[in-house]
Every structure is written in C-alpha cells, then in structure tokens.
Design an enzyme around this catalytic site. Sequence first.
Site, PDB file in Angstrom:
ATOM      1  N   HIS A 267       1.154  -1.058   0.047  1.00 20.21           N
ATOM      2  CA  HIS A 267      -0.040  -0.026  -0.015  1.00 20.21           C
ATOM      3  C   HIS A 267       0.890   1.316  -0.185  1.00 20.21           C
ATOM      4  CE1 HIS A 267      -3.680   2.201   1.250  1.00 20.21           C
ATOM      5  NE2 HIS A 267      -2.731   3.021   1.776  1.00 20.21           N
ATOM      6  N   GLU A 268       1.858   1.224   1.014  1.00 18.31           N
ATOM      7  CA  GLU A 268       2.888   2.502   0.903  1.00 18.31           C
ATOM      8  C   GLU A 268       3.665   2.544  -0.133  1.00 18.31           C
ATOM      9  OE1 GLU A 268       2.250   4.810   3.166  1.00 18.31           O
ATOM     10  OE2 GLU A 268       0.681   3.366   4.471  1.00 18.31           O
ATOM     11  N   HIS A 271       1.764   4.642  -2.732  1.00 25.61           N
ATOM     12  CA  HIS A 271       1.949   6.117  -2.223  1.00 25.61           C
ATOM     13  C   HIS A 271       3.388   6.610  -2.715  1.00 25.61           C
ATOM     14  CE1 HIS A 271      -1.756   6.744  -0.129  1.00 25.61           C
ATOM     15  NE2 HIS A 271      -1.544   5.983   0.682  1.00 25.61           N
ATOM     16  N   GLU A 297      -4.762   8.115  -2.576  1.00 26.41           N
ATOM     17  CA  GLU A 297      -5.192   6.810  -2.079  1.00 26.41           C
ATOM     18  C   GLU A 297      -5.481   6.020  -3.180  1.00 26.41           C
ATOM     19  OE1 GLU A 297      -4.696   6.413   0.937  1.00 26.41           O
ATOM     20  OE2 GLU A 297      -5.806   4.547   1.428  1.00 26.41           O
TER      21      GLU A 297
HETATM   22 ZN   LIG Z   1      -2.995   5.246   2.242  1.00 30.11          ZN
END
Ligand SMILES: [Zn+2]
Lengths: 499, 499
Positions: A267-268, A271, A297
């Site tokens: 997930h990161e 980003h 997101e």
């Molecule tokens: Zn996030």
Amino acid sequence: MTSSASTPAYDDLCQRHRRKHRLQHLHAMASWDQAAFMPPGGAVPRAEALAEMEGLLHQLGTDPALKDLLARAEQEPLDDVQRASLREMQRVWRSANALPQSLVESKSLAISHCEHAWRSQRPANDWAGYVENLRPVVRLIREEARLLSESSGLSKYDALLDQYEPGMRSAEVDRVFGDLRQWLPGLIRQVMERQAGEAVVAPQGPFSTAAQRALGLDAMKLLGFDFAAGRLDESTHPFCGGVPEDVRMTTRYREDSFLQSLTGTIHETGHGRYEQNLPRDWMGLPIAAARSMGLHESQSLSFEMQLASHPGFAGLLEPLVRRHLGDQPAFAADNLHRMMTRVAPGYIRVDADEVTYPAHVILRYEIERPLMEGEIEVEDIPALWDAKMQELLGLDTRGNFKDGPMQDVHWGAGLFGYFPCYTLGAMYAAQWFATMRRERPSLDADIARGELTPVFDWLKDRIWQQGSRYETPELVQRASGEPLNTAHFRRHLEARYLG
Amino acid sequence: MTSSASTPAYDDLCQRHRRKHRLQHLHAMASWDQAAFMPPGGAVPRAEALAEMEGLLHQLGTDPALKDLLARAEQEPLDDVQRASLREMQRVWRSANALPQSLVESKSLAISHCEHAWRSQRPANDWAGYVENLRPVVRLIREEARLLSESSGLSKYDALLDQYEPGMRSAEVDRVFGDLRQWLPGLIRQVMERQAGEAVVAPQGPFSTAAQRALGLDAMKLLGFDFAAGRLDESTHPFCGGVPEDVRMTTRYREDSFLQSLTGTIHETGHGRYEQNLPRDWMGLPIAAARSMGLHESQSLSFEMQLASHPGFAGLLEPLVRRHLGDQPAFAADNLHRMMTRVAPGYIRVDADEVTYPAHVILRYEIERPLMEGEIEVEDIPALWDAKMQELLGLDTRGNFKDGPMQDVHWGAGLFGYFPCYTLGAMYAAQWFATMRRERPSLDADIARGELTPVFDWLKDRIWQQGSRYETPELVQRASGEPLNTAHFRRHLEARYLG
Ligand SMILES: [Zn+2]
Ligand SMILES: [Zn+2]
C-alpha cells in the site's frame, strides 16, 4: 517553469515557493525521524523545532506581499502550465490566509487536547469524556468551514472537502455513495455466502522481523520502488513521508502474522511511487505536488487492491514469500490470494477488506456532513452510528464506543471532509484499471506473468507526471475518458468476488 | 535564564537564540540523516535544503537589531551567569558578523571546489593540482584572519585559534608544544624498544557487523550513554551529531577488524556524553553549548585513551568482547590492553596511537601558523613536512604527498587553528585524570573493578555541566586547580608505556 516572456511577479512567486519547499524538506525529514528513529528524550525539543518551522512556513505563506504578487501574476503572459501553476499557488494562498491566526491557534490547541485525551478515553470506552473535547473541535471546524465557505462561495462541507479533494463536491459524493449504498450491502451478503464454503490454510508463524523486512523489500522491488530515492523503515503507524526525491516509507511487523505488514508495505509503495514520480521540472511549486488525498489513495489502492490482490499477482508473490519465510502449504498462490481477499464485516475501518471498507466510509460521510452543516450535534453521533452499522454491515455497536465513533481520531483531529477520499480512491483505482484493460486487453495476463511495466507506465503517464496540473474531476476525465463512474468499482468487486 | 530584574534586551536576545536553536535542531537532524541514511537521490535537494537553512540562520545571526540589543543588555542588571551568557552571545555575534557576505560566499565556493577536487587528487598523489586549489583557500582564510584580528585585537593566527578554543593563544600553544617537542621523540623511541619484545596475539576475524554493533552498544552502556537521549548508527565517517537531548552517534564496521569500530565508538561516546550532559536550564543559549573543540576532544579522549586504554578497563571489556565475538586467545584482557596501546610511528594522523599522535599535530601547527601569518607560502609545505616528519617520527615522506600534506582535508576545508585542539584535548584529558587521582587515590582500582561513576561524576560536575560558562583557561583552572600543565600528559604516557 520560468518562460522567456516577462513574468516578474510569477517568477517571484516561484522563488518564494521553492524556498518554502526547501524548508519543508527539513520539516518532512524531522517528522519522519520523529516517527521512525527518535528516542523519547528527543520528543519535546523535536516538537518545539517542528512547531517553530511550522510558524515560519505559515509566516512565509501569509506574507502580505503575496496578495499583490498573485494579482499581478494573473495579468502576466503565462502559458497553460504556468496558469495552472498560478491556480495552485492561489489555492495554497487561500488555504493559508482564509483563517485568522487566532482561529489557527485555538484549533491547534483544541485538537491536541482532544487527541491526547482520546488515547486514554478510547480504551476506557469513555464517550461522555470524549464528546466534551470533540465539541470544541467541531465548533472551531464549523467556524473554519464558514470562513472557507465565504471566501470560496462553496457550501460549508464542500469548502472542507475541497481542501482534500480539489474540485470534488458533496453533490458528486452523494451521487456515488448513494449508488454504492444501493448495491453494497447485498454484495457483501453474497460474497460472504460464497466464501463460507471456502477453505483457507492459515500460515504458521512466528515470522521474524528480519525475514518480513527482506520480503517487504523484495515486494517493493517487484513494484518498481526506486531505492536510490527512498527507504523503508519501521514505525508504530505506517506512513509514507519524506520528499519526492527521497521518499521515507514505514511499516510495522507482527511476528505472528506477515500479511498485514506485506500488504501495508505494498500500500505505502503505491503512495511512494506516486511521490517519486511527481514532475521534477516543477519541483518546489504547488503544481508539482500530488493532486489530492483521494488521488493519493487511488495509487496505494491500485498497488494494494488492484495489483496485489489480483489473482495473477499471487503467483508473483508466492516465490518471494517462500524465499523469505520458508515453505508452507499456506504459501501456495491460490491460498495467498484467498487470504488477501477474505471478506468479513467488522467494527474497525482500518482492518476492513476492500468490499466492506466503503460501508465504513459512507457511514462517516453521512454523519460528518450534517454535523458540519449544523443539522446534527455531536450528541447525535452514537445513535446514528449504531443505526448505520446495523443497516450497512449488520453489526450491533450499541454502547461500544471504542470500536464505534471513537475508533478513529480523525474527527478529534479536525479532519472533516477527509473520510470520503478513502472510498473515492478505491473507486478511482478501479476506474484506472478498467481503462487500462480497455486500452490493453492483455492486462490481466500481463500481470500474471509479471509484466507490470504497462501498469506502471499508465499510472506514471496519466497520474504521477500530471502532479497538480488539473483539478481532480478534469484529471479523472483525462486519464480515463469519463467522469468518476461507480460502475467500474462495482464490476471490479463482482468480477473478483463473485466471478 | 531570565531574572526577576528588568532585563528586556537580554531577554529578547535569549528568545532570538532559542528560536535559532530550534531551527538548528532541524539542520542537525537532516545533516545526521544525510550521513547515516539518505539514499543518493536525496543528495541534491538535501544540500539545497541545508543551504537554505544556513542562509536563514546567518540572516538571523546578522540581524541589524542585534548590535543594539547586545549593547543595551550590557547595561542591564545581569547576574554572573547572565553576564557569561551575554559574553557568549557577543562571541557568536562577532563570529557571524566579522566577515562580509561576499567573503563568506567566496570562501564557501573555494572550499567546496578544493574539497571536491581533493577526493580524486589525493589518490593520484597530485600535489601540483591540489596546491592550485589550496592557494585561494589560504588567501581567503588569511583575509578572514585579518578581519577577525582587526575586530578582536588578536594576532591573525590567534584570531583563528580563538574560534575553536576560546581564550587559547599561540603563545600558550608554543609553550606546551615546545615542551612536548623536547621529550616526545625520545619517549617514542623508548616505548618502541620496550614493545619490540612484546607478543601480541592477533584476533581472528571475520567479525559480523551485527555482533560488532551489539558489542559497541554494550560498551556505550558500560560508559553510561543515555539511550533515551541518543542512538548509534553507521556512516562512512564516524561522528557525533544531533542535539543534546537526542545525540546521534555513528561508527563504521570492518568485518576483518573489530577494534577500530570499538575504540571509535568509545571515542564518540565521550563526545556524546558531553553533549547529553550540557546544562539543560540554559538550553538554546550559547552558554549551554560545549566549550570548545579542544574541550570536546578532551572528553572523547578521556573515554578512549584515559579510560578504555587503561589497563584496568581491559578487564571490563573482555567479557563484552567474548559475549559478542566468541572465545579467542586474543580476547584475554592483557592482550586486549596490549592491542589498544601498541605504539608505532606512521604517516597517517588519524591512524596514530596516543604517543605518536601529538607529533602529527605539532608538525601541522608549525606549518599552519607561519602560513597564516604570511611567513611561508603553500609551495613551502612539502619541504617543511618532510623535514618535520623525519625529525619527529623518523619517517621519510619525500614525494609521498597523499600520505603527507594531502592526507587531511582540514586545510583545504579552511580549518586553520583547528589542529592544535586535538593535542590540547589529549593533554586536558591527562590533566583531568591526574586531578581525579589526586582527589581520589582509589581511582585506578575503582576503574579496574568497574566502578566508573566517580569518573563520570567528576566530568559531569567539572566539565559537562559548565557548558560555556567559562573560557577555556578559566575552566581548566577551575576543574583542575592549575593552568594547562604538560607534565600530566607526560606522566600519563610514561606511567602507561614505560611504567
Ligand atoms: Zn494510504
Ligand atoms: Zn573526536
């Protein structure tokens, strides 16, 4: 970003923003260190140093000369990119100058008081105590919304939402969440019935932190993270910080479970790659920043949900998991995929799967919006929460405040208009992948054989490299050829969970 | 540091210094990260961010309002500590304001050019190339010395020296180095003859970085480092940075040898404990800073040479070494002690033992002082170097520039008046321990049985907690009851190496 035409006011603004950006670099690094490495003795002087810098940045952002410079730049012969850049400078200026210093300070005090008390009130399930601290925060954010609304002409809630998702309006959120609300509870029931008969082999821990870290780094490599421009470290609350040229990601490890850290790291990484690939030529100007919270997101969820939870991706993860954690029946690709797509309604938003997650967000949106518009008061929150949890997820939350409205500290931290972005991000991500599939029918087969470049190239070209050149609705239109369309998210969930 | 008496100018100065201190905190952390963790992609934006902050700090330090505030504070009813505090504020102000901005910038450019070229010129033994870049640095530092001399009334070299060792004068350095010069070469010969017959068992590597790190952390614990107020990490060039409340030490590891990292870590721990124990009540004011470069080195050498190379200390190290690196004959306490006290003349200052080290410093002092006073030119350096190396250490350095005047980048970095502090530090350290022994005859026995508290308490009370309250000569007098006295250093070396 400086043209051959004479644009002295615009050039002056660029210089000022680049200076602020260099100082923000130091703030970003000290914040990262605060979470990742700082020993406890550093807490007080670090907080003072960061506050000093925030004061300085605020001072630079509210310099009286800016107003005139912005007005003069408006009259200068700017090209399209410069005009977009000026629009973003104006947004930054409005947001820094909309609130009187006294309100900024009262808000900061009320928030830190509320957040601090929340840490002990939540475990004690002390709603009565919490609401006393939440009330002044709500009062101050309503005042902020009123001022932002006056200066922007937007409704109060929209003025708050616009800070996190520029160009997004609650009428649009109503439309997409209203649609979601129609089919989501039914979908959840169907998926659960279907998964009831599914066998999932549980992994046998413990898994050492060192092995999990090595696995996470390999997953980041697979996902194209540039280690010459960033690092992975540990912190209690995982985040992606730093600066685009030096992205600082963190994760946390639990020795009894590896999947949380692995999916968190993935997930990161979404980003992180967004940040690493922001337009370097514009660096230091607001136009070079990531577009919005929802867009950000949409990148982390593109990586975590669209890619990593893709059935084909599990085959790419399997050898990495086996290399670092040994051989176990649980590590077979199909079992990994089942583990990563298990659906179950629960009380806690941050632990939710991608199917039930939107229910948590809709609930919060349907409470925070009337709260900000002055239609309800903080005392009304628990009853609304209970009713909506029952309605959306079939769970009884009566009296359970700590796993109810006290589970998140967002509202206590003054974040109203922020929650919708999580689900907007999930829907944008589904729309990106639907567009990629339309443009490249081999996409799913490509992913399964580890050919991820088309995905990265698409995201880089349509999202990352655009920075803040367009407001969100225009960016969505340009990237996918249509406005935000909930059908893609629905089709994604149906294909993955009922297909 | 604010009194009940009315001292508005002094109070204003305190506020300004504390603000600078908070901003310097961010600079210190970003510098530490730059050396310890930053990936290569961060280099350019980090350098720009640090430069921006340096510019801002310079601007705060040269604010035209300061001159008047300092003059007005002089007339205010200050107590003794406040008066000392004001003296240090004046020192900081003089040093920031002595040089015109144009000179600061030319110096910075000449230095970075010289340092950068040195990195490739040194391995190529290219003295002719190096001297072309050193010449402009020398010219600019001579100009700086002239300006500092005019504003302070000191001689040119003394004005430079005073920046690193406030209150120290070259007349005093002449006296102590002149004395050292008399007996040091003879002592070195005697020690070498004596050690010629000594058997030292060599440790058998490799020693993993993880084991060495654990050993270093245990040594730091033994030496009282406060891990709630600091950390140990790795960097190419070990240093002690951060802020007093959060000290960031670094070391480096070589798998074929553990002693270098261990003694290096112990050295930095001395610097670290000095910083951690600076007076907290005055924090943020110049009076709370470490006194000087020589005093700082007196702490690292108190730890590395006086304590760790003490024959009794080897018995404390032995169990730690065995715990982390396994059992080897080389790890017996007496062998560890012999390894740590081996004396051999060599070309390289930073590799020198404590007996030959002063010869390297005297040599540099005897060259840099006439160079700054304009009595010699950069072209004269090699011949002087060769002659003095022969005279002091019996080594032939002709034509070997890379292990001669090109081994250090200090001069290329504009550091003139800095070298003497290393040996002043060694002599202060010997004087501290001589004083401790006089006041506590059981000192050596205490050390051997691991009772180190008396040492730490003495240093804390006499040095660490004094900050910059006194100039160096007064601090030395107060701590040890006499001015700097070379007899202590001589007795220390004779007792340890010939006793
Ligand atoms: Zn996030
Ligand atoms: Zn040192």
